[in-house]
Design a protein around this motif. Structure first.
Motif, PDB file in Angstrom:
ATOM      1  N   CYS A 188      -0.556  -3.992  -6.596  1.00  0.00           N
ATOM      2  CA  CYS A 188      -0.628  -2.691  -5.928  1.00  0.00           C
ATOM      3  C   CYS A 188       0.034  -1.632  -6.797  1.00  0.00           C
ATOM      4  N   ASP A 191       3.863  -1.254  -6.837  1.00  0.00           N
ATOM      5  CA  ASP A 191       4.580  -2.271  -7.607  1.00  0.00           C
ATOM      6  C   ASP A 191       4.480  -1.998  -9.103  1.00  0.00           C
ATOM      7  N   ARG A 280       4.125  -7.541  -4.093  1.00  0.00           N
ATOM      8  CA  ARG A 280       3.338  -7.905  -2.912  1.00  0.00           C
ATOM      9  C   ARG A 280       2.088  -8.711  -3.244  1.00  0.00           C
ATOM     10  N   TRP A 285       0.317  -6.805   1.247  1.00  0.00           N
ATOM     11  CA  TRP A 285      -0.165  -5.424   1.126  1.00  0.00           C
ATOM     12  C   TRP A 285      -1.033  -5.031   2.319  1.00  0.00           C
ATOM     13  N   GLN A 288       0.646  -3.956   5.538  1.00  0.00           N
ATOM     14  CA  GLN A 288       1.180  -2.606   5.622  1.00  0.00           C
ATOM     15  C   GLN A 288       0.134  -1.565   6.015  1.00  0.00           C
TER      16      GLN A 288
END
Length: 291
Positions: A188, A191, A280, A285, A288
């Protein structure tokens, strides 16, 4: 200023493309780690730039097509995060802008460059937006700049970000050309920002490194199943003929997806986990996202 490594930061980090996906994530994590950040953007008055100003960044105008704007932007900076987006400017412009950045950084005496790149190999693949980054990285090296190259694989945001047209690309043409069960390395964007900040915090370790980054390896079919499990619905995929897609965005992505159908390269998550243990997974991910 304290950094996440427990020491003190040696100066300002300038961030190219600070209002973009990668740049904004890097700015946030550098600020969280106690760095002074100079957020560079063509439009300092934009809402995105003003949001970075409110977080504590210094916002300054700079245009990577204009070397004259880069010299004051890099003045007295310690570090530089560099990124270009060939999907919006084309590969030729990407290389030109990357070289402009490298030359201005060398003239300014930048002491550590972290490059948000892409690709799977140090050798050309025939995928334009991968091979262009080899050319840009080489220019930084030729100029003697300490360089860390980050190669995130597929961003998880490809599944959701409207700018990536996921209904046509990620959920339709990508699996069609690459294969729906073909493993994909994912990371992601946030990150990536955290990893970039850790590169600046430990330059002795990371200068000279070329790092392929993935925190999870999943096929499009697996992502589709996890998406449906999380949201209660299948992701929206709209068939679009390949030739029509190429008329809108060019042939780079379709070339990339064909290469990935059979291309062999390291998709290990080990390096990413060593740098950022909390990186993640796709499931993390997705958890969220709003239902």
């Amino acid at each position: 200023m304290a950094s996440s490594s427990g020491g003190s930061t040696p100066g300002v980090v300038a961030v190219i493309g600070a209002t973009g996906r990668q740049g904004a994530a890097v700015v946030r994590h550098l600020l969280n780690d106690g760095w002074q950040v100079r957020a560079l953007t063509r439009t300092p008055s934009s809402d995105a730039a003003q949001a970075l100003l409110e977080l504590g960044a210094e916002v300054q105008q700079a245009d990577t097509e204009d070397p004259g704007s880069l010299r004051p932007a890099f003045r007295e900076a310690y570090g530089l995060f560099n990124v270009q987006n060939p999907q919006t400017i084309g590969v030729e412009a990407e290389v030109r802008q990357g070289r402009n950045v490298a030359e201005a950084a060398a003239a300014a005496g930048i002491r550590h460059v972290v490059y948000g790149a892409a690709g799977v190999s140090d050798q050309p693949t025939g995928v334009g937006s991968w091979d262009s980054k080899l050319v840009i990285a080489q220019r930084f090296r030729e100029l003697g700049l300490p360089l860390t190259v980050l190669r995130p694989m597929a961003f998880m945001e490809l599944m959701t970000d409207k700018g990536y047209y996921p209904q046509f690309s990620t959920w339709h043409l990508m699996p069609k050309l690459m294969g729906p069960s073909r493993p994909v390395g994912w990371l992601c964007v946030d990150d990536l920002g955290a990893i970039a900040a850790r590169m600046f915090a430990d330059p002795e370790r990371w200068s000279g490194a070329v790092l392929g980054l993935a925190s999870d390896v999943r096929s499009i079919d697996e992502c589709r199943s996890m998406w449906q499990e999380r949201t209660g619905r299948r992701p929206r995929g709209l068939p679009m003929p390949e030739k029509l897609f190429e008329r809108f965005v060019g042939k780079d992505l379709t070339t990339m997806w064909r290469w990935l159908r059979t291309g062999q390269f390291d998709m290990s998550t080990q390096v990413t986990r060593e740098i950022l243990p909390e990186a993640r997974t796709i499931r993390d991910w997705l958890a969220q996202l709003p239902r």
